[in-house]
Design an enzyme around this catalytic site. Structure first.
Site, PDB file in Angstrom:
ATOM      1  N   ASN A   8     -30.000 -11.224  24.951  1.00  0.00           N
ATOM      2  CA  ASN A   8     -29.454 -10.607  26.159  1.00  0.00           C
ATOM      3  C   ASN A   8     -28.390 -11.563  26.684  1.00  0.00           C
ATOM      4  O   ASN A   8     -28.714 -12.605  27.247  1.00  0.00           O
ATOM      5  CB  ASN A   8     -30.563 -10.394  27.198  1.00  0.00           C
ATOM      6  CG  ASN A   8     -30.003  -9.910  28.535  1.00  0.00           C
ATOM      7  OD1 ASN A   8     -28.818  -9.569  28.634  1.00  0.00           O
ATOM      8  ND2 ASN A   8     -30.845  -9.884  29.550  1.00  0.00           N
ATOM      9  N   LYS A  10     -26.415 -11.226  29.097  1.00  0.00           N
ATOM     10  CA  LYS A  10     -26.180 -11.147  30.554  1.00  0.00           C
ATOM     11  C   LYS A  10     -24.668 -11.140  30.815  1.00  0.00           C
ATOM     12  O   LYS A  10     -23.915 -10.602  29.997  1.00  0.00           O
ATOM     13  CB  LYS A  10     -26.928 -12.273  31.271  1.00  0.00           C
ATOM     14  CG  LYS A  10     -28.419 -12.307  30.869  1.00  0.00           C
ATOM     15  CD  LYS A  10     -29.284 -13.164  31.738  1.00  0.00           C
ATOM     16  CE  LYS A  10     -30.727 -13.091  31.248  1.00  0.00           C
ATOM     17  NZ  LYS A  10     -31.660 -13.812  32.089  1.00  0.00           N
ATOM     18  N   HIS A  93     -34.337  -4.637  33.779  1.00  0.00           N
ATOM     19  CA  HIS A  93     -34.384  -6.098  33.775  1.00  0.00           C
ATOM     20  C   HIS A  93     -34.643  -6.583  35.197  1.00  0.00           C
ATOM     21  O   HIS A  93     -34.164  -5.986  36.160  1.00  0.00           O
ATOM     22  CB  HIS A  93     -33.060  -6.677  33.239  1.00  0.00           C
ATOM     23  CG  HIS A  93     -33.168  -8.140  32.947  1.00  0.00           C
ATOM     24  ND1 HIS A  93     -33.101  -9.097  33.937  1.00  0.00           N
ATOM     25  CD2 HIS A  93     -33.385  -8.811  31.789  1.00  0.00           C
ATOM     26  CE1 HIS A  93     -33.263 -10.288  33.386  1.00  0.00           C
ATOM     27  NE2 HIS A  93     -33.449 -10.144  32.082  1.00  0.00           N
ATOM     28  N   GLU A  95     -33.408  -8.849  36.870  1.00  0.00           N
ATOM     29  CA  GLU A  95     -32.198  -9.126  37.657  1.00  0.00           C
ATOM     30  C   GLU A  95     -31.633  -7.843  38.255  1.00  0.00           C
ATOM     31  O   GLU A  95     -31.027  -7.864  39.326  1.00  0.00           O
ATOM     32  CB  GLU A  95     -31.169  -9.860  36.775  1.00  0.00           C
ATOM     33  CG  GLU A  95     -31.622 -11.292  36.492  1.00  0.00           C
ATOM     34  CD  GLU A  95     -31.159 -11.883  35.181  1.00  0.00           C
ATOM     35  OE1 GLU A  95     -30.244 -11.334  34.544  1.00  0.00           O
ATOM     36  OE2 GLU A  95     -31.747 -12.911  34.774  1.00  0.00           O
ATOM     37  N   GLU A 164     -41.347  -9.927  30.637  1.00  0.00           N
ATOM     38  CA  GLU A 164     -40.549 -11.059  31.094  1.00  0.00           C
ATOM     39  C   GLU A 164     -41.070 -11.530  32.454  1.00  0.00           C
ATOM     40  O   GLU A 164     -40.682 -10.975  33.497  1.00  0.00           O
ATOM     41  CB  GLU A 164     -39.076 -10.656  31.235  1.00  0.00           C
ATOM     42  CG  GLU A 164     -38.442 -10.236  29.935  1.00  0.00           C
ATOM     43  CD  GLU A 164     -36.935 -10.495  29.925  1.00  0.00           C
ATOM     44  OE1 GLU A 164     -36.452 -11.025  28.914  1.00  0.00           O
ATOM     45  OE2 GLU A 164     -36.253 -10.194  30.924  1.00  0.00           O
ATOM     46  N   GLY A 170     -34.817 -18.095  32.845  1.00  0.00           N
ATOM     47  CA  GLY A 170     -33.764 -19.038  33.162  1.00  0.00           C
ATOM     48  C   GLY A 170     -34.246 -20.299  33.867  1.00  0.00           C
ATOM     49  O   GLY A 170     -33.453 -21.066  34.405  1.00  0.00           O
ATOM     50  N   SER A 208     -37.254 -17.940  29.011  1.00  0.00           N
ATOM     51  CA  SER A 208     -37.113 -19.302  28.494  1.00  0.00           C
ATOM     52  C   SER A 208     -37.666 -19.468  27.082  1.00  0.00           C
ATOM     53  O   SER A 208     -38.213 -20.520  26.737  1.00  0.00           O
ATOM     54  CB  SER A 208     -37.736 -20.330  29.452  1.00  0.00           C
ATOM     55  OG  SER A 208     -37.066 -20.296  30.699  1.00  0.00           O
TER      56      SER A 208
HETATM   57  P1  13P Z   1     -33.774 -16.791  29.482  1.00  0.00           P
HETATM   58  O1  13P Z   1     -34.085 -16.771  28.012  1.00  0.00           O
HETATM   59  O2  13P Z   1     -32.426 -17.394  29.800  1.00  0.00           O
HETATM   60  O3  13P Z   1     -34.895 -17.359  30.296  1.00  0.00           O
HETATM   61  O4  13P Z   1     -33.622 -15.257  29.926  1.00  0.00           O
HETATM   62  C1  13P Z   1     -34.626 -14.366  29.581  1.00  0.00           C
HETATM   63  C2  13P Z   1     -34.162 -13.004  29.898  1.00  0.00           C
HETATM   64  O5  13P Z   1     -34.016 -12.633  31.050  1.00  0.00           O
HETATM   65  C3  13P Z   1     -33.836 -12.121  28.771  1.00  0.00           C
HETATM   66  O6  13P Z   1     -33.634 -10.820  29.210  1.00  0.00           O
END
Ligand code: 13P
Length: 246
Positions: A8, A10, A93, A95, A164, A170, A208
């Site tokens: 992903n 982002k 997601h 976010e 997740e 992150g 992560s």
């Molecule tokens: P990270 O791997 O940067 O923690 O992000 C995970 C994520 O949100 C994947 O959609």
């Protein structure tokens, strides 16, 4: 089941960076034992559709509209994604739930739009730190999945699910393999109650995941792949996670 490793991206990338990352990944593709996809920002889907043609990496998007088409400024429909060869689309997601106020019902309708267009939705669920500390992890993820099951009925076996934990995204903090497996098992049971084909649903772990912890997470019986953010932007890190997925 064959594992599925999804990057992903982002809101990262550029024409140049995308081309060099895909070039580096593709050099290694003949060695892979799992399926691989990258979910790119919408504006780069056309570029990636061309770059990925005939190769082993499937194309994914990061979001889609809950509407079919029309006067929705700024939105991108499932049919438009399909035009660019999109195979997967992340929906719900954390976010988007957090910064764009997407509700469980919005996420369920987005999954339905994707399925109707022949795109596999990667439905994300996960608890916040406060929910985990209050012992509400199972309740939170089950509520999120229940909305998607309710709206999509027997088609639920066509989705990909991603667990997740919000506190692990992150942050460099990862759920332990046992913690993640526990939630994946709960989610699998919920899918089984909804569909006799639940065992074919990939349940990905995200939060992560990196080159050091991927193998132990992927060794768990109900962890069928990864949804990887930061570490999927570096070819060497993503490739070592792909190598751990067999
Ligand atoms: P990270 O791997 O940067 O923690 O992000 C995970 C994520 O949100 C994947 O959609």
């Amino acid at each position: 089941m064959k594992k599925l490793m999804v990057g992903n991206w982002k809101m990262n990338g550029s024409l140049d960076a995308n081309a060099s990352l895909i070039g580096a990944l593709q050099q290694d593709a003949s060695t892979w034992h799992c399926d691989v996809a990258v979910c790119a920002p919408s504006v780069y889907l056309a570029q990636l559709h061309t770059l990925l043609a005939g190769g082993r990496i499937a194309l994914g998007a990061q979001d889609l509209s809950a509407h079919e088409g029309g006067a929705y400024t700024g939105e991108v429909s499932a049919a438009m994604l399909k035009d660019f060869g999109v195979r997967y689309c992340i929906v719900g997601h954390s976010e988007r739930r957090q910064y764009h106020q997407e509700s469980d019902a919005d996420v369920a309708v987005k999954a339905q739009r994707a399925l109707a267009a022949g795109i596999t939705p990667i439905v994300c669920v996960g608890e916040t730190l406060a929910q985990r500390e209050a012992g509400q992890t199972e309740e939170a993820v089950k509520r999120q999945l229940a909305a998607v099951v309710h709206t999509n009925g027997h088609c639920i076996s066509e989705i990909v699910l991603a667990y997740e934990p919000v506190w692990a995204i992150g942050t460099g903090k990862t759920a332990t393999p046992e913690e993640a497996q526990h939630v994946h098992h709960v989610l699998r049971a919920q899918l089984q109650a909804a569909s006799q084909h639940a065992d074919r649903v990939h349940i990905l772990y995200g939060g992560s995941m990196n080159a050091a912890n991927a193998a132990s997470l992927l060794a768990q019986p109900d962890i069928d792949g990864g949804l990887i953010g930061g570490a999927a932007l570096q070819a060497s890190a993503f490739l070592s996670m792909i190598a751990a997925a067999h």
